[in-house]
Motif scaffolding. Structure first.
Motif, mmCIF file in Angstrom:
data_model
loop_
_atom_site.group_PDB
_atom_site.id
_atom_site.type_symbol
_atom_site.label_atom_id
_atom_site.label_comp_id
_atom_site.label_asym_id
_atom_site.label_seq_id
_atom_site.Cartn_x
_atom_site.Cartn_y
_atom_site.Cartn_z
ATOM 1 N N LYS A 94 53.481 -51.574 32.418
ATOM 2 C CA LYS A 94 52.273 -50.823 32.798
ATOM 3 C C LYS A 94 51.642 -51.476 34.015
ATOM 4 O O LYS A 94 52.051 -52.577 34.417
ATOM 5 N N GLY A 95 50.668 -50.788 34.590
ATOM 6 C CA GLY A 95 50.035 -51.292 35.806
ATOM 7 C C GLY A 95 49.069 -52.439 35.543
ATOM 8 O O GLY A 95 48.662 -52.675 34.409
ATOM 9 N N GLY A 96 48.742 -53.158 36.593
ATOM 10 C CA GLY A 96 47.685 -54.151 36.517
ATOM 11 C C GLY A 96 48.032 -55.474 35.857
ATOM 12 O O GLY A 96 47.156 -56.301 35.609
ATOM 13 N N VAL A 97 49.298 -55.709 35.562
ATOM 14 C CA VAL A 97 49.661 -56.974 34.914
ATOM 15 C C VAL A 97 49.976 -58.071 35.940
ATOM 16 O O VAL A 97 50.287 -59.201 35.583
ATOM 17 N N GLY A 98 49.880 -57.722 37.215
ATOM 18 C CA GLY A 98 50.151 -58.708 38.259
ATOM 19 C C GLY A 98 51.603 -58.692 38.709
ATOM 20 O O GLY A 98 52.127 -59.685 39.213
ATOM 21 N N LYS A 99 52.235 -57.545 38.565
ATOM 22 C CA LYS A 99 53.649 -57.425 38.943
ATOM 23 C C LYS A 99 53.875 -57.727 40.415
ATOM 24 O O LYS A 99 54.772 -58.488 40.771
ATOM 25 N N SER A 100 53.047 -57.126 41.282
ATOM 26 C CA SER A 100 53.271 -57.310 42.718
ATOM 27 C C SER A 100 52.981 -58.744 43.145
ATOM 28 O O SER A 100 53.706 -59.314 43.969
ATOM 29 N N THR A 101 51.942 -59.310 42.582
ATOM 30 C CA THR A 101 51.622 -60.710 42.872
ATOM 31 C C THR A 101 52.797 -61.598 42.453
ATOM 32 O O THR A 101 53.198 -62.519 43.169
ATOM 33 N N THR A 102 53.341 -61.299 41.293
ATOM 34 C CA THR A 102 54.481 -62.072 40.800
ATOM 35 C C THR A 102 55.699 -61.855 41.701
ATOM 36 O O THR A 102 56.400 -62.806 42.044
ATOM 37 N N GLU B 32 55.537 -64.368 31.737
ATOM 38 C CA GLU B 32 54.201 -64.085 31.212
ATOM 39 C C GLU B 32 53.194 -64.409 32.302
ATOM 40 O O GLU B 32 53.065 -65.564 32.712
ATOM 41 N N ASN B 33 52.496 -63.392 32.769
ATOM 42 C CA ASN B 33 51.490 -63.610 33.810
ATOM 43 C C ASN B 33 50.100 -63.606 33.186
ATOM 44 O O ASN B 33 49.874 -62.952 32.181
ATOM 45 N N MET B 34 49.207 -64.334 33.816
ATOM 46 C CA MET B 34 47.836 -64.509 33.322
ATOM 47 C C MET B 34 47.926 -65.060 31.896
ATOM 48 O O MET B 34 47.218 -64.626 30.988
ATOM 49 N N VAL C 24 52.687 -67.997 33.975
ATOM 50 C CA VAL C 24 51.845 -68.189 35.165
ATOM 51 C C VAL C 24 50.394 -68.104 34.718
ATOM 52 O O VAL C 24 50.000 -67.132 34.073
ATOM 53 N N PRO C 25 49.593 -69.115 35.022
ATOM 54 C CA PRO C 25 48.197 -69.067 34.577
ATOM 55 C C PRO C 25 47.371 -68.060 35.382
ATOM 56 O O PRO C 25 47.768 -67.658 36.475
ATOM 57 N N LEU C 26 46.254 -67.676 34.813
ATOM 58 C CA LEU C 26 45.277 -66.874 35.546
ATOM 59 C C LEU C 26 44.399 -67.866 36.309
ATOM 60 O O LEU C 26 43.697 -68.664 35.700
ATOM 61 N N THR C 27 44.489 -67.855 37.604
ATOM 62 C CA THR C 27 43.659 -68.781 38.378
ATOM 63 C C THR C 27 42.986 -68.049 39.527
ATOM 64 O O THR C 27 43.506 -67.047 40.028
ATOM 65 N N MET C 28 41.873 -68.594 39.925
ATOM 66 C CA MET C 28 41.161 -68.052 41.073
ATOM 67 C C MET C 28 42.035 -68.154 42.317
ATOM 68 O O MET C 28 42.045 -67.262 43.164
ATOM 69 N N ILE D 256 45.290 -68.058 42.654
ATOM 70 C CA ILE D 256 46.321 -67.012 42.750
ATOM 71 C C ILE D 256 45.671 -65.704 43.181
ATOM 72 O O ILE D 256 46.150 -65.024 44.086
ATOM 73 N N ARG D 257 44.532 -65.401 42.546
ATOM 74 C CA ARG D 257 43.857 -64.144 42.886
ATOM 75 C C ARG D 257 43.434 -64.132 44.352
ATOM 76 O O ARG D 257 43.731 -63.200 45.085
ATOM 77 N N GLU D 258 42.749 -65.194 44.760
ATOM 78 C CA GLU D 258 42.195 -65.172 46.126
ATOM 79 C C GLU D 258 43.284 -65.202 47.200
ATOM 80 O O GLU D 258 43.193 -64.513 48.206
HETATM 81 N N1 LIG Z 1 48.147 -65.104 37.757
HETATM 82 C C1 LIG Z 1 47.101 -64.506 38.294
HETATM 83 N N2 LIG Z 1 45.891 -65.124 38.381
HETATM 84 C C2 LIG Z 1 44.831 -64.486 38.899
HETATM 85 N N3 LIG Z 1 44.852 -63.259 39.373
HETATM 86 C C3 LIG Z 1 46.015 -62.588 39.321
HETATM 87 C C4 LIG Z 1 47.202 -63.174 38.792
HETATM 88 N N4 LIG Z 1 48.194 -62.273 38.893
HETATM 89 C C5 LIG Z 1 47.661 -61.185 39.465
HETATM 90 N N5 LIG Z 1 46.357 -61.368 39.717
HETATM 91 C C6 LIG Z 1 45.421 -60.411 40.304
HETATM 92 O O1 LIG Z 1 45.407 -59.255 39.485
HETATM 93 C C7 LIG Z 1 45.261 -58.083 40.263
HETATM 94 C C8 LIG Z 1 46.436 -57.146 39.980
HETATM 95 O O2 LIG Z 1 47.597 -57.767 40.462
HETATM 96 P P1 LIG Z 1 48.788 -56.968 41.124
HETATM 97 O O3 LIG Z 1 48.289 -56.026 42.164
HETATM 98 O O4 LIG Z 1 49.809 -57.935 41.473
HETATM 99 O O5 LIG Z 1 49.213 -56.173 39.836
HETATM 100 P P2 LIG Z 1 50.276 -55.036 39.628
HETATM 101 O O6 LIG Z 1 50.736 -55.150 38.232
HETATM 102 O O7 LIG Z 1 51.284 -55.057 40.700
HETATM 103 O O8 LIG Z 1 49.320 -53.838 39.806
HETATM 104 P P3 LIG Z 1 49.703 -52.329 40.016
HETATM 105 O O9 LIG Z 1 50.399 -51.997 38.781
HETATM 106 O O10 LIG Z 1 48.372 -51.679 40.170
HETATM 107 O O11 LIG Z 1 50.573 -52.290 41.244
HETATM 108 C C9 LIG Z 1 45.182 -58.555 41.714
HETATM 109 O O12 LIG Z 1 43.836 -58.650 42.107
HETATM 110 C C10 LIG Z 1 45.804 -59.951 41.679
HETATM 111 O O13 LIG Z 1 45.281 -60.799 42.676
#
Ligand SMILES: Nc1ncnc2c1ncn2[C@@H]1O[C@H](COP(=O)(O)OP(=O)(O)OP(=O)(O)O)[C@@H](O)[C@H]1O
Length: 399
Positions: A149-157, A308-310, A345-349, A351-353
């Protein structure tokens, strides 16, 4: 028609011109043209590029590749057309008009394909599965980063994994397959348009040593939003195969979130060596992650593992770790179903910033804890890949 003057200006090509031009393309029966036969979908024009699909009877899709090419060639003859992407849509209704489809639907009738692992029905572009899955010359392995699903940080990962693979000494590219919501331009701070070689092959964009291709470089999001399955598939195939990737060890594909038909079609069409599933620890996300696993199994793509993200939270002031999300869910799940667990992967400021600033943590803080975690994950992914023969292995590799 097609005589509109455009002395080097922005092209103001119209749908009508395209449709009119397509009347010179004869349908499979050779008696009438593809417009009068009602075989052409809605036409979309963006930036001088023309996108549409031709609906053909499912059983003839394979033989009608020349028709697709003829349509593409014909449209390109129109003045001001910079390119054309035409997809064949296999339909049971021979010669009928393309039924309207919601944006994220696939091109084909692969409700059937799912049962047969894609071996017996014509895929949307009238390639046989083998052809469609032929590797891309110069690219060692293509891996998908996916999420249920969306929003789990896939693209960041995906982006940090790509940079970590590179930090481990590999030549890496990234293909942003999330056509409706591309993230790579922002995550890698890349803007502008890719150049072309010989007016055909696209030169990938580059930053931080990664070669990158994203629909975000080619069209704006509003345009992409109205695209239907066939166009998305054509665009994806073009980004995969008509890009001068050069020699790469790994191409990381950032898949669109979710496990719907569109994702399934993509997983089926891209010659994937394996897939990495990103999940958050929450139960709900894990249920979705399981759907992701099922999807890749269906198309016989080996799952390289789960990330496992966040996974836990590190307080910025004290550096203390808090397991606020019930972390570990993904590890347990991975063990239970016999899929490698690749890391937390931890949830950290940070990574987000760094993500949001377009300076992913692996390059902006290479000595930090997070970058180290991504590099460890990259090492495991590479090990899994090496233990997996492209497309030949069973869906899940057991130790
Ligand atoms: N490990 C992390 N720690 C802190 N923030 C994170 C982490 N991983 C992702 N994020 C933040 O979470 C938000 C969603 O991340 P991202 O866009 O990578 O998700 P996604 O699953 O690819 O989303 P979408 O499904 O909408 O494409 C972003 O603001 C990103 O910076």
């Amino acid at each position: 028609m097609g005589n509109r003057k455009c002395g080097g200006c922005k092209v103001d090509l119209t749908k009508e011109q395209v449709l009119d031009k397509l009347k010179s393309v004869r349908g499979p029966d050779l008696e009438s043209n593809i417009i009068d036969l009602g075989m052409v979908s809605d036409v979309f024009i963006a930036d001088g590029k023309v996108y549409f699909s031709i609906t053909v009877p499912a059983e003839r899709a394979k033989d009608l590749e020349p028709l697709r090419q003829a349509a593409e060639r014909t449209v390109k003859e129109l003045p001001g057309v910079k390119g054309a992407m035409v997809a064949l849509t296999a339909d049971k209704k021979a010669g009928g008009a393309t039924p309207p489809r919601p944006a994220a639907q696939p091109a084909d009738n692969h409700g059937h394909q799912g049962h047969h692992h894609g071996h017996s029905h014509a895929p949307p572009q009238a390639r046989s599965p083998q052809q469609a899955k032929a590797g891309v010359p110069g690219i060692g392995a293509i891996i998908a980063v996916a999420s249920g699903k969306g929003g789990v940080g896939k693209s960041t990962t995906a982006v940090n994994l790509a940079l970590a693979l590179q930090a481990n000494g590999l030549r890496v590219g990234v293909l942003d397959a999330d056509i409706y919501g591309p993230s790579m331009p922002r995550l890698l701070k890349i803007s502008g348009r890719p150049g072309q070689i010989d007016g055909r092959i696209i030169r990938p964009m580059e930053n931080y040593g990664l070669k990158v291709m994203s629909m975000g470089f080619l069209v704006d999001e509003e345009t992409a939003m109205i695209w239907r399955g066939p166009m998305v598939q054509s665009a994806l195939m073009q980004m995969l195969r008509e890009v001068a990737w050069g020699e790469l060890d790994v191409l990381v594909v950032d898949m669109p979130p979710g496990t719907g038909d569109a994702q399934l079609t993509m997983a089926q069409q891209v010659p994937l060596a394996g897939a990495v599933i990103v999940s958050t620890p929450q139960d709900l996300a894990l249920i979705d992650a399981r759907k992701g696993l099922t999807m890749f199994r269906k198309v016989e793509v080996p799952v390289l593992g789960i990330i496992e993200n966040m996974s836990y939270f590190i307080a910025p002031d004290t550096g203390n770790r808090y397991d606020i999300f019930g972390h570990g869910g993904a590890r347990n799940e991975a063990e239970r179903i016999g899929v490698p667990f690749l890391g937390e992967v931890p949830l950290t400021m940070t990574i987000r910033e760094t993500s949001d600033a377009g300076t992913p943590v692996v390059v902006s803080e290479p000595d930090g804890v997070s970058a180290g975690i991504y590099r460890d994950i990259a090492t495991k992914v590479w090990q899994q890949l090496k233990g997996t023969t492209q497309r030949a292995a069973p869906a899940i590799v057991f130790e």
